[in-house]
Design a protein around this motif. Sequence first.
Motif, mmCIF file in Angstrom:
data_model
loop_
_atom_site.group_PDB
_atom_site.id
_atom_site.type_symbol
_atom_site.label_atom_id
_atom_site.label_comp_id
_atom_site.label_asym_id
_atom_site.label_seq_id
_atom_site.Cartn_x
_atom_site.Cartn_y
_atom_site.Cartn_z
ATOM 1 N N TRP A 203 81.032 55.873 39.832
ATOM 2 C CA TRP A 203 81.640 56.923 39.020
ATOM 3 C C TRP A 203 82.864 56.393 38.280
ATOM 4 N N GLN A 204 83.711 55.627 38.993
ATOM 5 C CA GLN A 204 84.903 55.082 38.355
ATOM 6 C C GLN A 204 84.536 54.116 37.236
ATOM 7 N N ARG A 205 83.487 53.313 37.461
ATOM 8 C CA ARG A 205 83.037 52.388 36.405
ATOM 9 C C ARG A 205 82.527 53.156 35.189
ATOM 10 N N ALA A 206 81.807 54.248 35.440
ATOM 11 C CA ALA A 206 81.275 55.038 34.329
ATOM 12 C C ALA A 206 82.410 55.574 33.448
ATOM 13 N N ILE A 207 83.522 55.953 34.081
ATOM 14 C CA ILE A 207 84.668 56.438 33.305
ATOM 15 C C ILE A 207 85.329 55.284 32.556
ATOM 16 N N GLU A 208 85.539 54.172 33.258
ATOM 17 C CA GLU A 208 86.211 53.025 32.635
ATOM 18 C C GLU A 208 85.370 52.408 31.534
ATOM 19 N N GLN A 209 84.043 52.470 31.673
ATOM 20 C CA GLN A 209 83.146 51.856 30.698
ATOM 21 C C GLN A 209 82.487 52.902 29.803
ATOM 22 N N SER A 210 83.123 54.054 29.674
ATOM 23 C CA SER A 210 82.567 55.101 28.813
ATOM 24 C C SER A 210 82.397 54.562 27.396
ATOM 25 N N VAL A 211 81.291 54.977 26.767
ATOM 26 C CA VAL A 211 80.929 54.377 25.476
ATOM 27 C C VAL A 211 81.681 55.072 24.353
ATOM 28 N N PRO A 212 82.032 54.325 23.317
ATOM 29 C CA PRO A 212 82.690 54.944 22.170
ATOM 30 C C PRO A 212 81.824 56.049 21.579
ATOM 31 N N LEU A 213 82.491 56.985 20.969
ATOM 32 C CA LEU A 213 81.827 58.150 20.408
ATOM 33 C C LEU A 213 80.661 57.779 19.501
ATOM 34 N N ILE A 214 80.875 56.811 18.635
ATOM 35 C CA ILE A 214 79.844 56.476 17.649
ATOM 36 C C ILE A 214 78.598 55.932 18.335
ATOM 37 N N GLU A 215 78.809 55.101 19.340
ATOM 38 C CA GLU A 215 77.646 54.564 20.053
ATOM 39 C C GLU A 215 76.827 55.681 20.678
ATOM 40 N N TYR A 216 77.524 56.631 21.274
ATOM 41 C CA TYR A 216 76.814 57.758 21.882
ATOM 42 C C TYR A 216 76.062 58.547 20.823
ATOM 43 N N LEU A 217 76.723 58.789 19.689
ATOM 44 C CA LEU A 217 76.100 59.606 18.649
ATOM 45 C C LEU A 217 74.896 58.915 18.029
ATOM 46 N N ILE A 218 74.962 57.601 17.899
ATOM 47 C CA ILE A 218 73.807 56.887 17.342
ATOM 48 C C ILE A 218 72.574 57.146 18.197
ATOM 49 N N THR A 219 72.772 57.118 19.509
ATOM 50 C CA THR A 219 71.646 57.379 20.414
ATOM 51 C C THR A 219 71.266 58.857 20.415
ATOM 52 N N ALA A 220 72.288 59.743 20.530
ATOM 53 C CA ALA A 220 72.009 61.176 20.661
ATOM 54 C C ALA A 220 71.433 61.773 19.385
ATOM 55 N N GLN A 221 71.955 61.343 18.224
ATOM 56 C CA GLN A 221 71.522 61.954 16.969
ATOM 57 C C GLN A 221 70.162 61.444 16.494
ATOM 58 N N THR A 222 69.713 60.351 17.052
ATOM 59 C CA THR A 222 68.396 59.843 16.647
ATOM 60 C C THR A 222 67.318 60.155 17.678
ATOM 61 N N ALA A 223 67.711 60.783 18.791
ATOM 62 C CA ALA A 223 66.719 61.140 19.801
ATOM 63 C C ALA A 223 65.727 62.124 19.197
ATOM 64 N N GLY A 224 64.443 61.866 19.387
ATOM 65 C CA GLY A 224 63.413 62.766 18.875
ATOM 66 C C GLY A 224 62.965 62.465 17.465
ATOM 67 N N LEU A 225 63.647 61.534 16.776
ATOM 68 C CA LEU A 225 63.220 61.158 15.427
ATOM 69 C C LEU A 225 62.213 60.017 15.492
ATOM 70 N N ALA A 226 61.281 60.030 14.600
ATOM 71 C CA ALA A 226 60.285 58.951 14.517
ATOM 72 C C ALA A 226 60.898 57.812 13.710
ATOM 73 N N LEU A 227 61.612 56.940 14.395
ATOM 74 C CA LEU A 227 62.360 55.883 13.700
ATOM 75 C C LEU A 227 61.464 54.782 13.153
ATOM 76 N N ASP A 228 60.163 54.861 13.429
ATOM 77 C CA ASP A 228 59.246 53.875 12.856
ATOM 78 C C ASP A 228 58.664 54.359 11.536
ATOM 79 N N THR A 229 59.181 55.517 11.048
ATOM 80 C CA THR A 229 58.714 56.046 9.764
ATOM 81 C C THR A 229 59.877 56.115 8.785
#
Length: 691
Positions: free
Chosen positions: A399-425
């Motif tokens: 848990w402590q590592r997860a807090i210390e190594q929390s990902v920058p906002l943009i990295e999270y958004l790149i993953t979250a905002q593209t979830a469900g999109l057909a990125l091969d099209t």
Amino acid sequence: MATEATSAIERIKQKLDIVEEIGAVVSLKKSGKAYKGLCPFHGERTPSFYVFPDKQDWHCFGCGERGDIITFVQKQQSLDFREALELLAERAGIPLENTGRPETPEESAETANRKRLRALNEAAAIWFHHQLLQSTAAQYCRSYLDSRGVSSDSIAHWRLGYAPDGDALVQYLLGVGYSGKEVVEAGLARERESDRGGMYAYFRNRLIFPIRDARGQTIAFGGRTLDGGNPKYLNTPQTLLFDKSATLYGLDLAREAIRRGDRVVIVEGYMDAVVTHQCGTRNVVACIGSAITEKHIRQIKKLTRRVTLALDPDAAGESATLRGITVAQQAFDRVAVPVPGPAPEGTRTQQDGWATRGRRGTPRGIVRFEEQVDAEITVAKLPPHEDPDEFARRDPAGWQRAIEQSVPLIEYLITAQTAGLALDTPQGKLEASRRLLPILAEVRNRTLAGEYADRLAAHLHLDVHDVQRDLAQTRRKLDREARTPLRGQADSVSAELDESGDPLGTKYSQTDGTPTGPFFNFRASGAAGATGEMLAELAQAEYCIGLLVTDPSTWMEIYAILDEHDFTSAEMRAIYAVFARGIGEGQITPALPGEGLIALLPEELRPTAEGTGTRAAPELPESGPTLSKIASKAAYRLKRMRLKAEMAELDYLVREVAGTDDDEGLRTLMARKKLLLSQRRAIDSATDIWG
């Protein structure tokens, strides 16, 4: 004449011993006429924090922080001016008048009602806690807490409680003197709608989480069902004391850890906060409900600009994370990053409307401001299907590592905002770019934005140069849209300057930034020595505030030279801090009238600010380069007065420490003196007001 607010401040200072109040937080040791200890506002091993009881102020020569008893409470407890004043007034037993006028009967009734409700909530919290510890009916609740890993220390620390079935709480509160109306207004009971009449308890057969405000006063309760009933969690409804959208659970217990660690971790539930604190992460707060609001962020940004979201890793949690990101980006201040350039011939103002002038009123150059969110927002990646409390209990180190190594906002958004999109099209890639490029454009650090563009290109399998080109186009488009509302404003200011030219003639040729009216002329009134110096400094500070109130366009000259630490008066410092925040949040523009500036202040500070403006106005020209020059000189004069006073303090302390074996303390003081000398030389070279 002193305002009622000023009178109250002076009475508070006279009633409270600054050494005793600060000594409750900092271990102080007598050192000559002063007391010294380790600064609570920065890490140090050798004391450089001094309290001066004769002047009723304090000063850290290590980090440069200084102020009076009100400032100390503001900074140490992360309160605003009004909150600190109320806390100290209550401690001193001094009633605060409402901005110098008597309270209306309605206001008096509300004040009394708030006081009664706070006492009622406190009585209920004690009763709930006693039930959990002593009642045989609470055995299942105690077993539940044990199964969730909550220790007895945590139960006491958070003062958890138990609400039994039935109306025993209502009967208890009525029995100790509260009325049925008060119990209902506190949200602890409801009136029966049936013919039977009477009241019934709002919380029944629930684990109780007392909800406290930032000062640690109980204002509401949350209850978790123990029998599988709905709703699973039940909170006190909106009351005179409790606003769910403005309250963070655990903030009173987490505040010091947030300030010292310069980070807050936001979780979703009561149990998440309790268990993660128990596991050693004490900078955790919980939203009451899953929605992060602008009111939450306003409280957080008093403590830190670094936020880690650790919401539940399910669909609802991810949705809450995205909402939290949006709210945080909107609610945190935006800072302007200046990008200077050459001034075209005839340029009179900056593009944002603020005049940019040299010492003789000539343009220094166009300054373009790029905005960026003044915050670092990260997201903790938690294991699937595990809430924060479950993860922290199973694997505290993880848990402590997860807090210390929390990902920058943009990295999270790149993953979250593209979830469900057909990125091969092509359609999927286009939609991903449409969602993410405006977000990347908000990152004004070009190196960092370039790295994120590289990651986006790799994620979408696109040519990195194409993505960077599209990012540059998106940024230019957003900048054009942001500048559009400012153009009319800038043109208006330019027109005023062009029409007026320099209408001052010789009428104001003797006005040089020194307050000369009868209110400010302490020297002429006979004040001399240290008293005269302090009164003159106070007058100069009020004159600078008066300039701002009279003509907000002088802000840039004053703000470039002074910060809030240059104001020794609690009221002047608080006024300046509000104005500085207004600039950062875009509430103050050159076209804003003085009345608009006053309206930004808390009510208790408005009479003081209005008074400074009234006293300064007769001495000032209406506008133009001479006014800018007056503002600069006034600010430089105050800055040098403050440096001179601090140098005098340092000289006294150096002489005192020189006779001891405190070599480290002497080095700290000498380093500070060297810095002050450097600052004074810079001021002397920047202005000729001192000859």
